[in-house]
Design an enzyme around this catalytic site. Sequence first.
Site, PDB file in Angstrom:
ATOM      1  N   HIS A  70      67.579  32.308  12.811  1.00  0.00           N
ATOM      2  CA  HIS A  70      66.653  31.341  12.992  1.00  0.00           C
ATOM      3  C   HIS A  70      66.722  30.497  12.269  1.00  0.00           C
ATOM      4  O   HIS A  70      66.357  29.020  13.198  1.00  0.00           O
ATOM      5  CB  HIS A  70      65.558  31.958  13.052  1.00  0.00           C
ATOM      6  CG  HIS A  70      65.210  33.077  14.422  1.00  0.00           C
ATOM      7  ND1 HIS A  70      64.726  31.986  16.063  1.00  0.00           N
ATOM      8  CD2 HIS A  70      65.199  34.365  14.559  1.00  0.00           C
ATOM      9  CE1 HIS A  70      64.407  33.124  16.396  1.00  0.00           C
ATOM     10  NE2 HIS A  70      64.866  34.374  16.064  1.00  0.00           N
TER      11      HIS A  70
ATOM     12  N   GLN B 269      59.475  30.684  13.382  1.00  0.00           N
ATOM     13  CA  GLN B 269      58.982  31.236  14.535  1.00  0.00           C
ATOM     14  C   GLN B 269      57.132  30.708  15.285  1.00  0.00           C
ATOM     15  O   GLN B 269      56.979  31.786  15.589  1.00  0.00           O
ATOM     16  CB  GLN B 269      59.303  32.928  15.222  1.00  0.00           C
ATOM     17  CG  GLN B 269      61.127  33.603  15.039  1.00  0.00           C
ATOM     18  CD  GLN B 269      60.919  34.343  15.306  1.00  0.00           C
ATOM     19  OE1 GLN B 269      61.336  35.494  14.619  1.00  0.00           O
ATOM     20  NE2 GLN B 269      61.079  34.586  16.658  1.00  0.00           N
TER      21      GLN B 269
ATOM     22  N   CYS C  18      64.191  38.753  21.065  1.00  0.00           N
ATOM     23  CA  CYS C  18      63.876  37.795  20.365  1.00  0.00           C
ATOM     24  C   CYS C  18      61.894  37.621  21.138  1.00  0.00           C
ATOM     25  O   CYS C  18      61.689  37.114  21.862  1.00  0.00           O
ATOM     26  CB  CYS C  18      64.149  36.991  20.318  1.00  0.00           C
ATOM     27  SG  CYS C  18      63.688  35.254  19.217  1.00  0.00           S
ATOM     28  N   LEU C  19      61.292  37.714  19.973  1.00  0.00           N
ATOM     29  CA  LEU C  19      59.697  37.380  20.420  1.00  0.00           C
ATOM     30  C   LEU C  19      59.471  35.867  20.511  1.00  0.00           C
ATOM     31  O   LEU C  19      58.610  36.152  21.198  1.00  0.00           O
ATOM     32  CB  LEU C  19      59.186  37.994  18.733  1.00  0.00           C
ATOM     33  CG  LEU C  19      58.631  39.097  18.801  1.00  0.00           C
ATOM     34  CD1 LEU C  19      57.883  39.148  17.112  1.00  0.00           C
ATOM     35  CD2 LEU C  19      59.076  40.235  19.889  1.00  0.00           C
TER      36      LEU C  19
ATOM     37  N   GLY D  10      61.199  42.015  12.874  1.00  0.00           N
ATOM     38  CA  GLY D  10      61.846  40.811  12.201  1.00  0.00           C
ATOM     39  C   GLY D  10      61.491  40.096  12.854  1.00  0.00           C
ATOM     40  O   GLY D  10      60.709  39.886  14.153  1.00  0.00           O
TER      41      GLY D  10
ATOM     42  N   HIS E 275      70.072  37.820  13.279  1.00  0.00           N
ATOM     43  CA  HIS E 275      69.172  37.325  14.195  1.00  0.00           C
ATOM     44  C   HIS E 275      68.414  36.672  13.187  1.00  0.00           C
ATOM     45  O   HIS E 275      68.104  35.612  13.984  1.00  0.00           O
ATOM     46  CB  HIS E 275      68.637  38.132  14.790  1.00  0.00           C
ATOM     47  CG  HIS E 275      67.776  37.918  16.023  1.00  0.00           C
ATOM     48  ND1 HIS E 275      67.891  38.204  16.651  1.00  0.00           N
ATOM     49  CD2 HIS E 275      66.327  37.291  15.420  1.00  0.00           C
ATOM     50  CE1 HIS E 275      66.966  37.831  17.764  1.00  0.00           C
ATOM     51  NE2 HIS E 275      65.585  37.170  17.249  1.00  0.00           N
ATOM     52  N   GLU E 276      67.405  37.045  12.389  1.00  0.00           N
ATOM     53  CA  GLU E 276      66.849  36.864  11.519  1.00  0.00           C
ATOM     54  C   GLU E 276      67.596  35.305  10.637  1.00  0.00           C
ATOM     55  O   GLU E 276      67.436  34.414  10.588  1.00  0.00           O
ATOM     56  CB  GLU E 276      65.766  37.206  10.767  1.00  0.00           C
ATOM     57  CG  GLU E 276      65.315  38.341  11.235  1.00  0.00           C
ATOM     58  CD  GLU E 276      64.279  38.593  12.545  1.00  0.00           C
ATOM     59  OE1 GLU E 276      63.486  37.115  12.888  1.00  0.00           O
ATOM     60  OE2 GLU E 276      64.511  38.780  13.058  1.00  0.00           O
TER      61      GLU E 276
HETATM   62 NI    NI Z   1      64.314  36.034  17.077  1.00  0.00          NI
END
Ligand code: NI
Length: 163
Positions: free
Chosen positions: A134, A51, A88-89, A46, A130-131
Site C-alpha cells: 500500500h 488507506q 482489503c478494507l 492491518g 500487503h500493507e
Molecule cells: Ni489493504
Amino acid sequence: MAIRTVRTVGDRVLEKKCRDVKEMTPKIAELIDDMFDTMYENNGVGLAAPQVGVLKRIIVVDTGDDPRVLINPVIVESDGTQTGDEGCLSNPGKFGKVTRPNHVIVEGLDRDMQPVRMEGEGLLARDFCHEIDHLDGHMYMELVEGEIYDVNDMEDEEEESES
Ligand code: NI
C-alpha cells in the site's frame, strides 16, 4: 482517538507512493491511534496510512492480540511461499488468491522512532507484505491469481480477513 474514513478503490490516494516519516509529532501519534481505531472498527487485520488518506510510510497490523505499528517499514528477508485468500478494507467484500512469502523479516521504526525488527509467519507475513505494498501505491488485486470474488459467494467467510 477517532475513526477515519477508509479510502476505497478509485481514490487516487491509494495509487501514490508514500513518504518516509522523519520525526514523531503529535499529529502523527494521533494518526497512529486513529489507524488502530479504524482498523478495529472495520474488523481489519492491518491498515496502511494511505488507506485513511495520509501519504506517509506507516502501517498497523494485528492478526490476533498483538497490535504493532511500523514506521518506514522495509522487508529485509523473505522465504517460502503461501497461497491464500486475501482481501482489503479498501476493496470491501472482495477476495482473491494471492501468493506471498510465508516468512518475512521487516525492519522499521516503532512509535518512539526507535529501530525495530519484526518477524512474521503465515498470516502476519502476508499482512506485512500487503500493507507495505500500500505504501508504494500497490494493491493485492494486481497479484490475484484467477478471479476476484465476492465474500457472499464464499463458503467459509469467517476465515477471511481484510487489511
Ligand atoms: Ni489493504
